[in-house]
Design a protein around this motif. Structure first.
Motif, PDB file in Angstrom:
ATOM      1  N   GLN A 167       0.837  -1.196   0.000  1.00 17.62           N
ATOM      2  CA  GLN A 167       0.000   0.000   0.000  1.00 17.62           C
ATOM      3  C   GLN A 167       0.878   1.255   0.000  1.00 17.62           C
ATOM      4  OE1 GLN A 167      -2.751  -0.137   3.242  1.00 17.62           O
ATOM      5  NE2 GLN A 167      -4.382   0.667   1.948  1.00 17.62           N
ATOM      6  N   MET A 168       1.964   1.185   0.777  1.00 18.50           N
ATOM      7  CA  MET A 168       2.889   2.309   0.846  1.00 18.50           C
ATOM      8  C   MET A 168       3.512   2.565  -0.531  1.00 18.50           C
ATOM      9  SD  MET A 168       5.423   2.648   4.050  1.00 18.50           S
ATOM     10  CE  MET A 168       6.863   1.853   3.380  1.00 18.50           C
ATOM     11  N   HIS A 169       3.883   1.457  -1.210  1.00 21.62           N
ATOM     12  CA  HIS A 169       4.456   1.592  -2.560  1.00 21.62           C
ATOM     13  C   HIS A 169       3.450   2.236  -3.513  1.00 21.62           C
ATOM     14  CE1 HIS A 169       8.298  -0.174  -2.059  1.00 21.62           C
ATOM     15  NE2 HIS A 169       7.857  -1.359  -1.695  1.00 21.62           N
ATOM     16  N   ARG A 170       2.196   1.753  -3.447  1.00 23.98           N
ATOM     17  CA  ARG A 170       1.175   2.290  -4.359  1.00 23.98           C
ATOM     18  C   ARG A 170       0.950   3.778  -4.092  1.00 23.98           C
ATOM     19  NH1 ARG A 170      -1.567  -2.478  -3.258  1.00 23.98           N
ATOM     20  NH2 ARG A 170      -3.034  -1.413  -1.899  1.00 23.98           N
ATOM     21  N   MET A 171       0.951   4.158  -2.800  1.00 23.67           N
ATOM     22  CA  MET A 171       0.761   5.566  -2.472  1.00 23.67           C
ATOM     23  C   MET A 171       1.935   6.394  -2.977  1.00 23.67           C
ATOM     24  SD  MET A 171      -0.814   5.055   1.331  1.00 23.67           S
ATOM     25  CE  MET A 171      -0.888   6.747   1.878  1.00 23.67           C
ATOM     26  N   ALA A 172       3.146   5.841  -2.880  1.00 21.11           N
ATOM     27  CA  ALA A 172       4.330   6.559  -3.360  1.00 21.11           C
ATOM     28  C   ALA A 172       4.253   6.741  -4.872  1.00 21.11           C
ATOM     29  CB  ALA A 172       5.599   5.794  -2.978  1.00 21.11           C
ATOM     30  N   ILE A 173       3.802   5.699  -5.572  1.00 24.15           N
ATOM     31  CA  ILE A 173       3.672   5.787  -7.026  1.00 24.15           C
ATOM     32  C   ILE A 173       2.620   6.835  -7.390  1.00 24.15           C
ATOM     33  CG2 ILE A 173       2.867   4.534  -9.076  1.00 24.15           C
ATOM     34  CD1 ILE A 173       4.196   2.030  -7.828  1.00 24.15           C
ATOM     35  N   ALA A 174       1.508   6.833  -6.630  1.00 23.88           N
ATOM     36  CA  ALA A 174       0.440   7.788  -6.902  1.00 23.88           C
ATOM     37  C   ALA A 174       0.926   9.217  -6.662  1.00 23.88           C
ATOM     38  CB  ALA A 174      -0.774   7.482  -6.033  1.00 23.88           C
ATOM     39  N   ARG A 175       1.759   9.408  -5.636  1.00 25.21           N
ATOM     40  CA  ARG A 175       2.306  10.749  -5.387  1.00 25.21           C
ATOM     41  C   ARG A 175       3.235  11.153  -6.527  1.00 25.21           C
ATOM     42  NH1 ARG A 175       3.036   8.896  -0.131  1.00 25.21           N
ATOM     43  NH2 ARG A 175       5.260   8.642  -0.423  1.00 25.21           N
ATOM     44  N   ALA A 177       3.187  10.109  -9.504  1.00 31.74           N
ATOM     45  CA  ALA A 177       2.408  10.311 -10.723  1.00 31.74           C
ATOM     46  C   ALA A 177       1.827  11.719 -10.781  1.00 31.74           C
ATOM     47  CB  ALA A 177       1.293   9.271 -10.805  1.00 31.74           C
ATOM     48  N   ARG A 178       1.713  12.366  -9.633  1.00 33.37           N
ATOM     49  CA  ARG A 178       1.213  13.732  -9.614  1.00 33.37           C
ATOM     50  C   ARG A 178       2.362  14.729  -9.460  1.00 33.37           C
ATOM     51  NH1 ARG A 178      -3.330  14.424  -5.497  1.00 33.37           N
ATOM     52  NH2 ARG A 178      -2.386  12.677  -4.385  1.00 33.37           N
ATOM     53  N   GLY A 179       3.541  14.255  -9.851  1.00 36.34           N
ATOM     54  CA  GLY A 179       4.674  15.167  -9.937  1.00 36.34           C
ATOM     55  C   GLY A 179       5.431  15.398  -8.646  1.00 36.34           C
ATOM     56  N   HIS A 180       5.173  14.586  -7.625  1.00 37.69           N
ATOM     57  CA  HIS A 180       5.863  14.772  -6.349  1.00 37.69           C
ATOM     58  C   HIS A 180       7.271  14.194  -6.435  1.00 37.69           C
ATOM     59  CE1 HIS A 180       6.472  15.177  -2.087  1.00 37.69           C
ATOM     60  NE2 HIS A 180       6.779  13.908  -2.003  1.00 37.69           N
ATOM     61  N   ARG A 181       8.265  15.029  -6.084  1.00 40.58           N
ATOM     62  CA  ARG A 181       9.637  14.520  -6.082  1.00 40.58           C
ATOM     63  C   ARG A 181      10.228  14.725  -4.690  1.00 40.58           C
ATOM     64  NH1 ARG A 181      12.895  16.771 -11.018  1.00 40.58           N
ATOM     65  NH2 ARG A 181      11.868  18.686 -10.375  1.00 40.58           N
ATOM     66  N   PRO A 182      10.338  13.653  -3.914  1.00 36.60           N
ATOM     67  CA  PRO A 182      10.780  13.811  -2.519  1.00 36.60           C
ATOM     68  C   PRO A 182      12.272  14.103  -2.428  1.00 36.60           C
ATOM     69  CG  PRO A 182      10.408  11.501  -3.034  1.00 36.60           C
ATOM     70  CD  PRO A 182      10.092  12.277  -4.273  1.00 36.60           C
ATOM     71  N   ARG A 183      12.638  15.367  -2.540  1.00 40.51           N
ATOM     72  CA  ARG A 183      14.067  15.734  -2.495  1.00 40.51           C
ATOM     73  C   ARG A 183      14.367  16.606  -1.287  1.00 40.51           C
ATOM     74  NH1 ARG A 183      15.216  15.724  -8.252  1.00 40.51           N
ATOM     75  NH2 ARG A 183      15.261  13.498  -8.694  1.00 40.51           N
ATOM     76  N   THR A 184      13.468  17.543  -1.025  1.00 43.75           N
ATOM     77  CA  THR A 184      13.767  18.542   0.009  1.00 43.75           C
ATOM     78  C   THR A 184      13.185  18.120   1.356  1.00 43.75           C
ATOM     79  OG1 THR A 184      11.744  19.745  -0.447  1.00 43.75           O
ATOM     80  CG2 THR A 184      13.678  20.384  -1.709  1.00 43.75           C
ATOM     81  N   ALA A 186      11.047  19.754   2.888  1.00 38.77           N
ATOM     82  CA  ALA A 186       9.616  20.061   2.875  1.00 38.77           C
ATOM     83  C   ALA A 186       8.795  18.813   2.533  1.00 38.77           C
ATOM     84  CB  ALA A 186       9.328  21.166   1.863  1.00 38.77           C
ATOM     85  N   SER A 187       9.393  17.891   1.785  1.00 42.50           N
ATOM     86  CA  SER A 187       8.633  16.702   1.395  1.00 42.50           C
ATOM     87  C   SER A 187       8.441  15.764   2.575  1.00 42.50           C
ATOM     88  CB  SER A 187       9.325  15.986   0.248  1.00 42.50           C
ATOM     89  OG  SER A 187      10.620  15.611   0.643  1.00 42.50           O
ATOM     90  N   ALA A 188       9.155  16.029   3.670  1.00 45.79           N
ATOM     91  CA  ALA A 188       8.952  15.213   4.873  1.00 45.79           C
ATOM     92  C   ALA A 188       7.526  15.351   5.373  1.00 45.79           C
ATOM     93  CB  ALA A 188       9.932  15.632   5.965  1.00 45.79           C
ATOM     94  N   ARG A 189       6.957  16.560   5.170  1.00 50.32           N
ATOM     95  CA  ARG A 189       5.578  16.807   5.584  1.00 50.32           C
ATOM     96  C   ARG A 189       4.628  15.905   4.801  1.00 50.32           C
ATOM     97  NH1 ARG A 189       1.230  20.328   6.903  1.00 50.32           N
ATOM     98  NH2 ARG A 189       0.156  20.586   4.930  1.00 50.32           N
ATOM     99  N   THR A 190       4.852  15.832   3.502  1.00 52.61           N
ATOM    100  CA  THR A 190       4.034  14.967   2.652  1.00 52.61           C
ATOM    101  C   THR A 190       4.136  13.515   3.117  1.00 52.61           C
ATOM    102  OG1 THR A 190       4.781  16.411   0.892  1.00 52.61           O
ATOM    103  CG2 THR A 190       3.495  14.488   0.245  1.00 52.61           C
ATOM    104  N   LEU A 191       5.366  13.112   3.385  1.00 49.31           N
ATOM    105  CA  LEU A 191       5.586  11.736   3.810  1.00 49.31           C
ATOM    106  C   LEU A 191       4.863  11.458   5.129  1.00 49.31           C
ATOM    107  CD1 LEU A 191       7.118   9.164   2.997  1.00 49.31           C
ATOM    108  CD2 LEU A 191       8.942   9.895   4.519  1.00 49.31           C
ATOM    109  N   ALA A 192       4.936  12.446   6.032  1.00 51.59           N
ATOM    110  CA  ALA A 192       4.287  12.280   7.330  1.00 51.59           C
ATOM    111  C   ALA A 192       2.776  12.122   7.158  1.00 51.59           C
ATOM    112  CB  ALA A 192       4.591  13.470   8.229  1.00 51.59           C
ATOM    113  N   MET A 193       2.205  12.933   6.243  1.00 54.05           N
ATOM    114  CA  MET A 193       0.769  12.838   5.988  1.00 54.05           C
ATOM    115  C   MET A 193       0.435  11.453   5.431  1.00 54.05           C
ATOM    116  SD  MET A 193      -0.562  16.141   6.162  1.00 54.05           S
ATOM    117  CE  MET A 193      -1.266  16.997   4.800  1.00 54.05           C
ATOM    118  N   ALA A 194       1.268  10.987   4.501  1.00 51.19           N
ATOM    119  CA  ALA A 194       1.025   9.681   3.885  1.00 51.19           C
ATOM    120  C   ALA A 194       1.075   8.582   4.941  1.00 51.19           C
ATOM    121  CB  ALA A 194       2.062   9.420   2.793  1.00 51.19           C
TER     122      ALA A 194
END
Lengths: 260, 273
Positions: A167-175, A177-184, A186-194
């Motif tokens: 499920q985590m993999h699918r959510m990462a792929i879905a993110r 797919a919407r242009g999310h690139r976990p580099r900075t 700031a993306s820790a916030r996104t990850l925390a929400m996920a």
């Protein structure tokens, strides 16, 4: 659905002697051997080499794939970090290392002991995991009278961890797919929400699983599984022999220290 | 194998025998969740032995809530539920849960043991079966869904269709009188749908199927019940319901594009309509 599974498991199905040995025998043997490793005096470096040879021999016997096994052993790293610090912080007689730094002689020895014992222990457990399917480990623990509640919790973990990882993999792929690139950062916030939503989903699944269990007459105690053949005397003899080798090495090292 | 396999007789009799009490008797059932949200407002429903009934209705109509009353997971606020004449209540809960086999929509919610065989054994073991008797029951249930050779496999190594059949086996192993399926066809590929339908049609049980899949309801269930606004809005032959576009629209039900249910009506149906 089982995409994430292969990457997680170190187990390889093969027909070796180690694979055929019942899980409860292997668990006892690994535990017993680790005790002999711990009892081996750290001053006897050769004894640890002998232990290492035994572990490698077991790995060869069980045809453990070296690559995945090595990756699995990385779990040891945090402990190694502590061991590296030890010679610098420990008190006692100082000694020069490579003519560059002064370190505690005692700490150096302790660090060696820590690394050697931890590595041997982890290696043994990896050999166990590589030659025993996870669910047989559970059966083995159950046979060894591990409390049923703990076996049940481990069994749930085993069953649902792959689902959650998928499920985590699918959510990462879905993110992605919407242009999310976990580099900075700031993306820790996104990850925390996920992770948060994954937690809620898993919690809800837990409730549904419980409902489904109640529907099948669950009253709070898990029934015994399907009957299986118990371990024979020969199996236990093999397990004892492995521990005996470790004990012999530990004893020899102890005697050598006594003489020296 | 011992005993009567669940897949023994094909085409169960649709006519309830007068000597036996109906499989399901729901009368005046009302229920509100603890947060005060009332979902059921007096449901009356009787299902005879061996009948196959589709439970239809839009999302939020209370279908799942109704189903959870059938085996006593939820307790009726008012009214009562009887299964094979036995009142659903705290006293007879184990027997009620044996009689009503609930197959959940997501097989991963149902299959929680490390292997399929152990999972199928869970229900009968809760009933007190042990040893050879338990093994026989597991073999019987797995054979009924065509998964005998998957007994020792882990559930996550099976396809969705296989997992749903395995979930079915977990309740068949308890030899239920009533089989309740929540959205059995959801996410299945056409072959998986057909395989499941073949198995369900071959079972000698009373069947209640919660679904949005109207063609599947038509294929499996001669009778349909529409739950709407917390009461039974429609109760009648599935063919007639599906051929009535107005009725469908009133209950937020829709046939798939291109599906013409009028072709299903026989001349006598048309005469009545």
């Amino acid at each position: 659905m089982s995409g994430g599974h292969a990457a997680v498991a170190v187990y390889r199905p093969r027909g070796t002697v180690l694979h055929r040995l019942p899980a409860e025998c292997k668990i006892v043997a690994v535990f017993g051997y680790v005790v002999t490793v711990v009892l081996t005096p750290i001053t006897a470096g050769w004894a640890f080499a002998a232990h290492a040879l035994v572990v490698i021999a077991l790995g060869v016997l069980g045809r453990v794939a070296p690559g995945p096994a090595a990756r699995r052993m990385l779990i040891e790293l945090p402990f190694l970090a502590f061991a590296v610090a030890l010679p610098f912080v420990a008190a006692g007689e100082r000694t020069e290392l490579f003519g560059v730094v002064t370190v505690s002689r005692d700490g150096l020895l302790q660090a060696f002991g820590l690394v050697a014992r931890a590595t041997l222990g982890v290696a043994l457990v990896v050999v166990l995991a590589a030659t025993t399917p996870a669910r047989e480990l559970l059966t083995g623990l159950d046979r060894l009278r591990m409390p049923a509640v703990i076996v049940a919790v481990m069994s749930f973990m085993l069953r649902y961890s792959t689902l959650i990882v998928d499920q985590m993999h699918r959510m990462a792929i879905a993110r992605a797919a919407r242009g999310h690139r976990p580099r900075t950062l700031a993306s820790a916030r996104t990850l925390a929400m996920a992770l948060g939503s994954l937690f809620i989903r898993s919690y809800e699944r837990g409730e549904r699983v419980h409902l489904a269990m109640l529907s099948r007459g669950y009253t709070g105690s898990l029934p015994v599984g399907l009957p299986r053949e118990p371990a024979s005397r020969a199996h236990w003899a093999a397990a004892t022999a492995a521990v005996a080798v470790g004990a012999a090495i530990a004893a020899a090292a102890g005697v050598a220290r006594g003489l020296g | 194998m011992t005993g009567t396999p669940p897949g023994g007789r094909p085409e169960p009799a649709s006519v309830p025998s007068p000597a036996q009490p109906p499989s399901v008797e729901v009368s005046g059932l009302a229920f509100a969740y603890p947060d005060g949200r009332q979902v059921l407002f007096g449901v009356d429903l009787t299902i005879g032995r061996g009948e196959r009934v589709a439970l239809l209705g839009p999302n939020g109509a209370g279908k799942t809530t109704l189903v959870l009353h059938l085996n006593g997971i939820l307790r009726a606020g008012a009214g009562e539920v009887r299964i094979g004449g036995l009142r659903v209540g705290k006293r007879d809960l184990p027997e009620i849960r044996r009689r009503v086999g609930l197959v959940f929509q997501d097989p991963d919610d149902q299959l929680f043991m490390p292997t399929v065989g152990e999972d199928v054994a869970f229900g009968p073991a809760n009933l007190g079966l042990r040893g050879a008797e338990l093994t026989a029951r597991v073999d019987e249930a797995l054979a009924a869904v065509g998964l005998s050779e998957h007994r020792d496999r882990a559930p996550h190594h099976l396809s969705l269709g296989e997992r749903r059949r395995a979930a079915l086996a977990t309740v068949l192993a308890m030899r239920p009188e009533v089989l309740v399926l929540d959205e059995p066809s959801s996410n299945l590929d056409p072959a998986g749908r057909r395989e499941l339908a073949d198995i369900l049609l071959g079972l000698d049980v009373t069947l209640l199927m919660v679904t949005h899949d109207l063609p599947y309801a038509l294929q499996l269930c001669p009778r349909s019940v529409v739950l709407s606004g917390g009461v039974v809005g429609v109760d009648g032959p599935t063919r007639r319901l599906l051929a009535d576009p107005e009725l469908l629209a009133r209950h937020r039900l829709e046939l798939p594009f291109g599906f013409d249910a009028r072709a299903l009506l026989t001349e006598s149906d048309v005469a009545i309509t």
